[in-house]
Design an enzyme around this catalytic site. Sequence first.
Site, PDB file in Angstrom:
ATOM      1  N   LYS A 165      24.068 -15.960   8.067  1.00  0.00           N
ATOM      2  CA  LYS A 165      25.358 -15.688   7.440  1.00  0.00           C
ATOM      3  C   LYS A 165      26.179 -14.748   8.310  1.00  0.00           C
ATOM      4  O   LYS A 165      25.626 -13.822   8.932  1.00  0.00           O
ATOM      5  CB  LYS A 165      25.134 -15.087   6.047  1.00  0.00           C
ATOM      6  N   SER A 193      28.811 -16.117  -2.340  1.00  0.00           N
ATOM      7  CA  SER A 193      29.586 -16.133  -1.114  1.00  0.00           C
ATOM      8  C   SER A 193      28.856 -16.758   0.078  1.00  0.00           C
ATOM      9  O   SER A 193      29.452 -17.032   1.114  1.00  0.00           O
ATOM     10  CB  SER A 193      29.963 -14.690  -0.745  1.00  0.00           C
ATOM     11  N   SER A 206      25.134 -14.124  -4.773  1.00  0.00           N
ATOM     12  CA  SER A 206      25.672 -14.869  -3.635  1.00  0.00           C
ATOM     13  C   SER A 206      24.649 -15.662  -2.847  1.00  0.00           C
ATOM     14  O   SER A 206      25.024 -16.414  -1.942  1.00  0.00           O
ATOM     15  CB  SER A 206      26.416 -13.916  -2.690  1.00  0.00           C
TER      16      SER A 206
END
Length: 495
Positions: free
Chosen positions: A85, A160, A184
Amino acid sequence: MRPLDPLALSASVLAQEVNAGSLKAQDVAAAYARRVENLHRELNTHIEWDKDAVLNEVDKQLAYIEAARYAQKNLPLAGVPIAIKDNIMVDSQRVSCGSQLLRNHRAAYDATVVQKLKAAGALIFGRTNMDEFAMGSSCENSSYGPTVNPWNRRHVAGGSSGGSAAAVAARLAPLALGSDTGGSVRQPASFCGVVGLKPTYGRVSRYGLVAYGSSLDQIGTFATSVEDTALLYEVIAGHDPSDSTSARLPAPQGTLGSAWTLKGKRLAMIKEFMAEGLDEDVRTHFEQAMQVYREAGATVETVSLPHLAHSIPVYYIIATAEASSNLARFDGIRYGVRTQKPGVSLRELYVQSRSEGFGREVKQRIMLGTYVLSSGYYDAYYAKANRIREMIRREIQGVFEQGFDLIAAPTAPTTAFELGQKTQDSLAMYLSDIYTLAANLAGIPALSQPIGLCRKGLPIGMQLMAPAFGEETLLRSAQVYEQQINGTEKFRPRI
């Protein structure tokens, strides 16, 4: 004998075959690089993907893997590609957090989790898309455009950490890292039909993770099976002196190593989560999953946790307050792109740089956080939210003290919604995390695993929560369920 197809193998098997020499790490890297090249633009899974640059970095790791093999040293993630990420530091790579403000920023060091991945023989394989500064529930807040769901391109991947979830679901990497502040990792895992784990707060080092809400953030994992989840968790967990919040516990080993049964185990279903707002397809599949647990020997009972009704306001006060503080450093002087507007004063430089660099949702949360921390409002909002957070933590702890081994709930009230459906309604977007916030507020581990498909053909996830540092119970129980339904192959999109 037919050659092995790296794309068809789990991360665990990939590492075994590379360690044994029956599969070359070079061939694994080449196969995954071709797949990422073919699909990443269509799905918008990656913020940073440069095939040549990735393979050049992989080449450095290959020598290490080969040296370990000749020394007869098995590396737990030998030759396994892992997507990262875009808020986790990888030395010399861009770390933008999905924001234009950091579009030119490059990491000066490896996050602790990345150091551990490299030491385990993993191949760092691109940087995945995310809601800007991890603020979002759909991966539509990214400055680089939304990630789409591999099951249906008209639907969101979740957020997210949507890029990481979609990458694993689409087999662009067998494993990925994300971060989980209020769901997330788990919510996009549910939306994309993969396994997502949020460890106990402090179990995995946050050193090298760009902070959003420091008392809530935790690096988590994505995989297609519980076995691969456990493998990745064992590599990245453990004490880190570079992180002052890191738990002083040794790295876990043999998480799935011994026989495990659900006989005698007690699961608590949360009454409040089965009420209005829960999609009927999600309700039906969750109840069917609970029946699988019963048939495997577990007892399933309903409990009431009334304070969870306050999770949304408590979370969005605490998280935004911490974000307001953490993001103050991104001012165009110390960090972040500086405005090119000529002749501005120092104050105007701050305002203009942040106005140009931050997106709407980030600005909204910073303003809310600043407000609840301001003089005259601190006690009414932030201090009160922390008191209610403690009440939520004690209420959850009370369930485990009553002898329950796990708490079970749907991961999200719905399946993946359509792109644009909730972007103009902040409250509707926030409510998509209503079932995941409690684990972050209480600091306990939680896992989402796929349990079915809705009538539209979109994945549905179930969430399990365990007491603090109860990852072993969590993973073993989830694996039993996975075995009872004959694996996770049915939860892979056909792309």
